[in-house]
Enzyme design. Structure first.
Site, PDB file in Angstrom:
ATOM      1  N   LYS A   1       1.276   4.204  -2.959  1.00 47.38           N
ATOM      2  CA  LYS A   1       1.024   5.616  -2.712  1.00 47.38           C
ATOM      3  C   LYS A   1       2.238   6.468  -3.074  1.00 47.38           C
ATOM      4  O   LYS A   1       2.105   7.563  -3.636  1.00 47.38           O
ATOM      5  CB  LYS A   1       0.638   5.827  -1.249  1.00 47.38           C
ATOM      6  CG  LYS A   1      -0.819   5.537  -0.937  1.00 47.38           C
ATOM      7  CD  LYS A   1      -1.735   6.463  -1.707  1.00 47.38           C
ATOM      8  CE  LYS A   1      -3.161   6.416  -1.203  1.00 47.38           C
ATOM      9  NZ  LYS A   1      -4.042   7.328  -1.971  1.00 47.38           N
TER      10      LYS A   1
ATOM     11  N   TYR B   1       0.826  -1.200   0.000  1.00 49.79           N
ATOM     12  CA  TYR B   1       0.000   0.000   0.000  1.00 49.79           C
ATOM     13  C   TYR B   1       0.867   1.259   0.000  1.00 49.79           C
ATOM     14  O   TYR B   1       0.671   2.178  -0.807  1.00 49.79           O
ATOM     15  CB  TYR B   1      -0.923  -0.006   1.216  1.00 49.79           C
ATOM     16  CG  TYR B   1      -1.649   1.299   1.435  1.00 49.79           C
ATOM     17  CD1 TYR B   1      -2.598   1.747   0.531  1.00 49.79           C
ATOM     18  CD2 TYR B   1      -1.379   2.099   2.559  1.00 49.79           C
ATOM     19  CE1 TYR B   1      -3.268   2.953   0.720  1.00 49.79           C
ATOM     20  CE2 TYR B   1      -2.041   3.283   2.764  1.00 49.79           C
ATOM     21  CZ  TYR B   1      -2.980   3.704   1.838  1.00 49.79           C
ATOM     22  OH  TYR B   1      -3.636   4.900   2.032  1.00 49.79           O
TER      23      TYR B   1
END
Length: 314
Positions: free
Chosen positions: A142, A138
């Protein structure tokens, strides 16, 4: 000004749409196809064919709150691909479309996970000057997405990435409702000796900052990546006490060595939970305050208490 908000049916997106509307600007709510209907003045859908020209029609600025998060378990390869599609590729397409349009600003709600915060737990806090070393899929997604937004500054448009820690507030998703559920339990909790230092961000403070950035959206020289958090830090002990106060209950906390609690969870294979509860995470938000003349006006513990009280009153 006309502002398009992606992820308008999510926690951050709903609140941003409301705040931008209250500011007196036009708001376009944007969701994925099949994302359902919203009560809003104008609704657009993310295109499946990759053609974003219609999406940005007559839009002055974009607040990008859509993305994939809060997914655990299952096949790691499938999760990594979901993060890539929902965070990297979506942001790339949106940034490319902004570059070719009349839109003059793109604000991307990223995450402190993009910085690899587990490496930084002391001192004055995790700042943008420290090299980003995201550990999770994750966080990596990002960080990769942020680069497309940063590049907009080079062509005379404002591209801003905001890296918040855990965002709390009524209707929040992810780890905040888990923490609230823990505090809601009727048990005496062994957190009375936990004095860790954690940064949080209230949804109202986030909305206030985004409004402030939009008001300066013609200044492309302020493009970049910014860490953002409430003023000051709080401990798990204080958070639980604030939540229980919002429920009109006593803190109900028993002193117990935090190191033993953390070590026990890690021995049980719950290292991520252990770090989330007991480790430090201090975010240095001085850069965004200086750049946009902004200061968070809402107090962390008071807002946590109020958000829980409001939910209990529903």
């Amino acid at each position: 000004m006309k502002v398009l908000v992606t992820g308008a049916n999510g926690f951050a997106g709903r609140n941003l749409v409301r705040a931008i509307g209250k500011r007196g600007w036009e708001v376009v709510s944007c969701v994925r196809q099949g994302g359902g209907s919203l009560s809003c003045s104008e609704l657009r859908y993310l295109p499946d064919d990759g053609d974003y020209s219609g999406l940005l029609r007559d839009v002055d600025a974009v607040v990008h709150a859509a993305g994939v998060a809060h997914q655990t378990g299952g096949d790691a390869t499938i999760l990594a691909e979901a993060f890539r599609c929902g965070n990297v590729e979506l942001t790339r397409s949106l940034a490319d479309a902004v570059a070719l349009s009349e839109v003059h600003a793109l604000i991307h709600i990223s995450s402190i996970a993009a910085a690899g915060y587990t490496e930084f737990s002391g001192g004055d806090g995790l700042s943008e000057s420290q090299q980003a070393q995201p550990k999770s899929d994750y966080g990596k997604s990002k960080r990769e997405a942020e680069q497309f937004v940063e590049n907009l500054g080079e062509i005379g448009k404002l591209g801003v990435n905001l890296r918040p820690p855990l965002i709390y507030g009524q209707g929040a998703r992810g780890n905040w409702p888990k923490l609230v559920k823990l505090a809601e339990s009727s048990f005496v909790l062994p957190f009375g000796s936990v004095s860790n230092r954690r940064s949080f961000l209230g949804i109202e403070n986030l909305c206030d900052l985004v409004i402030g950035i939009l008001e300066q959206s013609q200044d492309h020289q302020k493009s970049g990546t910014y860490h953002v958090a409430d003023e000051g830090v709080v401990s798990l002990r204080e958070v639980v006490a604030a939540v229980r106060l919002g429920l009109d209950r006593k803190p109900g906390l028993l002193p117990f060595p935090a190191a033993i609690l953390a070590g026990t969870l890690k021995c049980m294979g719950r290292a991520t939970m252990s770090d989330g509860l007991f480790a430090d995470l201090v975010v240095d938000g001085s850069k965004v305050k200086a750049a946009f003349a902004w200061n968070p006006v809402k107090s962390t513990l008071k807002e946590m208490e109020c958000s829980v009280r409001a939910l209990a009153d529903l």
